[in-house]
Enzyme design. Structure first.
Site, PDB file in Angstrom:
ATOM      1  N   SER A  22      65.649 -55.345   5.937  1.00 22.36           N
ATOM      2  CA  SER A  22      65.884 -53.816   5.612  1.00 22.36           C
ATOM      3  C   SER A  22      65.294 -52.788   4.975  1.00 22.36           C
ATOM      4  CB  SER A  22      67.228 -54.180   5.166  1.00 22.36           C
ATOM      5  OG  SER A  22      67.334 -55.009   3.717  1.00 22.36           O
TER       6      SER A  22
ATOM      7  N   CYS B 134      74.580 -60.234  -1.149  1.00 23.03           N
ATOM      8  CA  CYS B 134      75.569 -60.074  -0.789  1.00 23.03           C
ATOM      9  C   CYS B 134      77.281 -61.172  -1.857  1.00 23.03           C
ATOM     10  CB  CYS B 134      76.045 -60.717   0.391  1.00 23.03           C
ATOM     11  SG  CYS B 134      77.743 -59.975   0.975  1.00 23.03           S
TER      12      CYS B 134
ATOM     13  N   ASP C 142      66.594 -56.732  -3.055  1.00 19.68           N
ATOM     14  CA  ASP C 142      66.653 -57.778  -3.409  1.00 19.68           C
ATOM     15  C   ASP C 142      65.906 -58.395  -4.471  1.00 19.68           C
ATOM     16  OD1 ASP C 142      68.687 -57.319  -1.464  1.00 19.68           O
ATOM     17  OD2 ASP C 142      68.470 -59.482  -0.551  1.00 19.68           O
TER      18      ASP C 142
ATOM     19  N   THR D  82      72.864 -56.216  -1.393  1.00 17.02           N
ATOM     20  CA  THR D  82      73.298 -55.406  -0.510  1.00 17.02           C
ATOM     21  C   THR D  82      72.590 -55.095   0.323  1.00 17.02           C
ATOM     22  OG1 THR D  82      75.014 -54.278  -0.915  1.00 17.02           O
ATOM     23  CG2 THR D  82      76.128 -56.194  -1.224  1.00 17.02           C
TER      24      THR D  82
ATOM     25  N   ALA E 247      73.562 -52.716   1.720  1.00 18.26           N
ATOM     26  CA  ALA E 247      74.508 -50.988   1.370  1.00 18.26           C
ATOM     27  C   ALA E 247      73.955 -50.291   0.538  1.00 18.26           C
ATOM     28  CB  ALA E 247      76.296 -51.100   1.560  1.00 18.26           C
TER      29      ALA E 247
ATOM     30  N   CYS F  21      81.038 -53.997  -0.634  1.00 17.24           N
ATOM     31  CA  CYS F  21      80.789 -54.968  -0.127  1.00 17.24           C
ATOM     32  C   CYS F  21      82.248 -55.093   0.882  1.00 17.24           C
ATOM     33  CB  CYS F  21      80.943 -56.094  -1.096  1.00 17.24           C
ATOM     34  SG  CYS F  21      81.455 -57.791  -0.949  1.00 17.24           S
TER      35      CYS F  21
END
Length: 468
Positions: free
Chosen positions: A71, A219, A354, A363, A365, A397
Site C-alpha cells: 500500500s 492492524c 509498517d 494500518t 489508514a 482502526c
C-alpha cells in the site's frame, strides 16, 4: 467456502443490509452529505491500466526508487510519477499479487470472498513506472544504492522504503506446520485466512481462542475483531451456549485509546467474553488441539489451553533485510522523523508504513495519511527547502463488532480520538460497517493506490465546520 453469511442471517435482513444506501442509515443532519460522498466514490476515475514495463529493471539508476509494492510503496510510486515522470521511478517488489489485507477480517468470518482482496501487481503499479520484479537483499545508503536477489545493483537519488512488516509464525513452536491440522487459522496470511472460516464452520463446542502476540503488529484491532465476529456467528448458528470464547492478549488493556477501550469492555461484558491479559502464545500442539501461553508477569510460567478453534495472530518484526541495515534503529525499524518521515541520518531516504518506527498503529489508514505528508516532504527536499507539514500520527482502526456493526476508532500520536464524523464514533454503527466493508476497499483500489487519497483530514474539517 461452502457456506456464506446468507445462511446465518435472515434473508430479508441480509438483503436490506447489503442493498441499503448509506444515506438511508445515517440518522443525522449529515445524511445528504454522506450520500454525496458515496456517489462521488462510485464515480470510477477510469479503468485500471495494466502495467507494461519489463519485469526486471531496464536501467540501473532512478531518480526515485521505491522498495516495496504494497500500500505505501504503490501509493508513493503514483505520487512520485506525477512529480518526476514515470520513467524516473521504479518499484522493487517480488510478489505477483497485491492484496488489500484489511478485508481479510471479513474473509475469515465468511462475509467476503478471498478473491475480492487481491489483484495482479502488474495492474496496480502505476503505468510507465518500472517494476523491478525482485527482492531487496541489501541497502547501502552511504553509496545510494540497493542490491537485489538477482544480483542487480540499483542506484537512486531518493529512496522510499515501504517494505511492510514480517510475519514470524515460526517463532511459535509448532507453527507454521500446525496449520496443516484443522480447527486453526489466521487472518494475517493469504494462505491461512480461509482456514479461519473453516474453523468457524466446523466449531461444535468448547474453547474458541484468539491471540495477540508480544510484538508490534499491523492492524492491532484485527486480533479481537475476529473474536466478535465469531461470537456473532456462533449466536446465529445456535452454537453460542456451548462456546467458551477467550481472548489471550499480551497487552495489559483491550485497546490503547480509553474512549474505545471503554466501549469494547462493555461489549465484552454484554457478550460474556473472557479476556486474559499478559498472555503470550508460545506453542501450538495442533495434533492435540492445545495452545500453550506464557504468563508475561510470571516469567517461566505457562498455561495449556485446549481448543476447539484457535485463531493465531503471529509475532511480527521488521523485514530481515532491514534489521541489519544502516537505515534501521536498534529495534530494526526504519529510523525516520515522526513528523516528516525523512530518515534521521540520510536526508535522501524516507520511510512509510509498517516498516518504520513511527509511534502509531500500523494500518492502511495511517499509510494514507502518511503518504500526503511524505509527498509534501519530498517535494520540499527536492527544492532544497525545509519540510513544513507535520504528521500528527493519525491512524484509524474500524473495530468490527458484528456482521453489521463497526466502532470507527480514529486517533493520533497522543492516543487521543481524532474523529472524522460529527457523532460519537465509539458507538457501534451500521454506516461504519458499510464504509469498512464496501467504501474503504473502493477508496483503496481507485484513489489511494493512485495517489489521490491522503486520509480524511479534509472531511474532518468539513464535517466539523462551526464546531468547537
Amino acid at each position: 467456502m461452502s457456506q456464506d453469511l446468507t445462511a446465518v442471517l435472515p434473508g430479508a435482513a441480509w438483503s436490506n443490509l447489503m442493498m441499503a444506501p448509506v444515506a438511508a442509515v445515517v440518522c443525522s443532519p449529515h445524511a445528504r452529505l454522506f450520500a454525496s460522498l458515496l456517489r462521488l466514490g462510485l464515480q470510477h476515475p477510469g479503468p485500471l491500466q495494466l502495467h507494461t514495463g519489463a519485469s526486471c529493471a531496464a536501467k540501473s539508476h532512478y531518480e526515485v526508487l521505491v522498495l516495496g509494492g504494497g500500500s505505501g510503496g504503490t501509493t508513493m510510486a503514483a505520487r512520485m510519477k506525477r512529480k518526476v515522470g514515470a520513467e524516473n521511478v521504479a518499484v522493487v517488489e517480488p510478489s505477483e499479487r497485491h492484496f488489500y489485507q484489511p478485508i481479510w477480517t471479513l474473509v475469515g468470518a465468511g462475509a467476503k470472498q478471498l478473491s475480492s482482496s487481491g489483484r495482479p501487481t502488474a495492474s496496480v503499479i502505476p503505468s510507465g513506472v518500472e517494476w523491478v520484479k525482485a527482492r531487496v537483499v541489501e541497502l547501502n545508503p552511504d553509496k545510494n544504492c540497493v542490491y537485489t536477489d538477482v544480483g542487480k545493483q540499483i542506484s537512486y537519488k531518493y529512496l522510499i522504503i515501504a517494505l511492510g512488516i514480517q510475519l514470524d509464525y515460526e517463532k511459535i513452536k509448532g507453527l507454521p506446520e500446525g496449520f496443516a491440522h484443522p480447527k486453526i487459522g489466521s487472518n494475517y496470511s493469504v494462505k491461512t485466512v480461509e482456514k479461519t472460516w473453516k474453523a468457524l464452520q466446523d466449531f461444535r463446542e468448547g474453547n474458541a481462542i484468539f491471540t495477540f502476540p508480544n510484538t508490534p503488529v499491523k492492524c492491532a484491532g484485527a486480533p479481537q475483531k475476529i473474536m466478535y465476529l465469531a461470537e456473532a456467528y456462533f449466536r446465529k448458528t445456535g452454537k453460542r451456549p456451548g462456546a467458551n470464547i477467550i481472548f489471550n492478549t499480551s497487552l495489559g488493556a483491550i485497546f490503547g485509546v480509553k474512549k474505545y477501550a471503554d466501549a469494547l469492555q462493555e461489549i465484552i461484558r454484554e457478550r460474556d467474553l473472557t479476556v486474559n491479559y499478559r498472555r503470550n502464545l508460545v506453542e501450538v500442539r495442533a495434533d492435540r488441539q492445545e495452545a500453550v501461553f506464557e504468563d508475561l508477569d510470571k516469567p517461566g510460567e505457562t498455561q495449556v489451553f485446549p481448543y476447539e478453534m484457535l485463531h493465531v495472530t503471529p509475532p511480527m518484526s521488521s523485514p530481515d533485510v532491514l534489521k541489519t541495515s544502516p537505515v534501521a534503529d536498534a529495534a530494526g525499524w526504519v529510523d525516520v522523523d515522526k513528523e516528516t518521515l525523512q530518515h534521521k541520518k540520510y536526508p535522501n531516504v524516507f520511510g512509510i508504513g509498517d516498516c518504520t518506527n513511527l509511534p502509531t498503529s500500523k494500518t492502511a489508514a495511517a499509510v494514507a495519511a502518511q503518504s500526503g505528508i511524505l509527498d509534501r516532504t519530498i517535494s520540499l527536499i527536492m527544492k532544497n527547502q525545509t519540510p513544513v507539514r507535520k504528521y500528527d500520527g493519525y491512524t484509524s482502526c474500524p473495530l468490527v463488532t458484528s456482521y453489521n456493526r463497526v466502532i470507527l476508532a480514529e486517533f493520533d500520536y497522543t492516543a487521543q480520538p481524532l474523529e472524522t464524523f460529527p457523532f460519537d464514533q465509539s458507538k457501534e454503527r451500521l454506516t461504519m460497517y458499510l464504509m469498512k466493508a464496501d467504501m474503504m476497499p473502493f477508496l483503496y483500489w481507485n484513489f489511494m493506490l493512485r495517489g489521490y487519497w491522503g486520509g480524511p483530514a479534509f472531511l474532518r474539517k468539513l464535517f466539523h465546520l462551526g464546531m468547537s
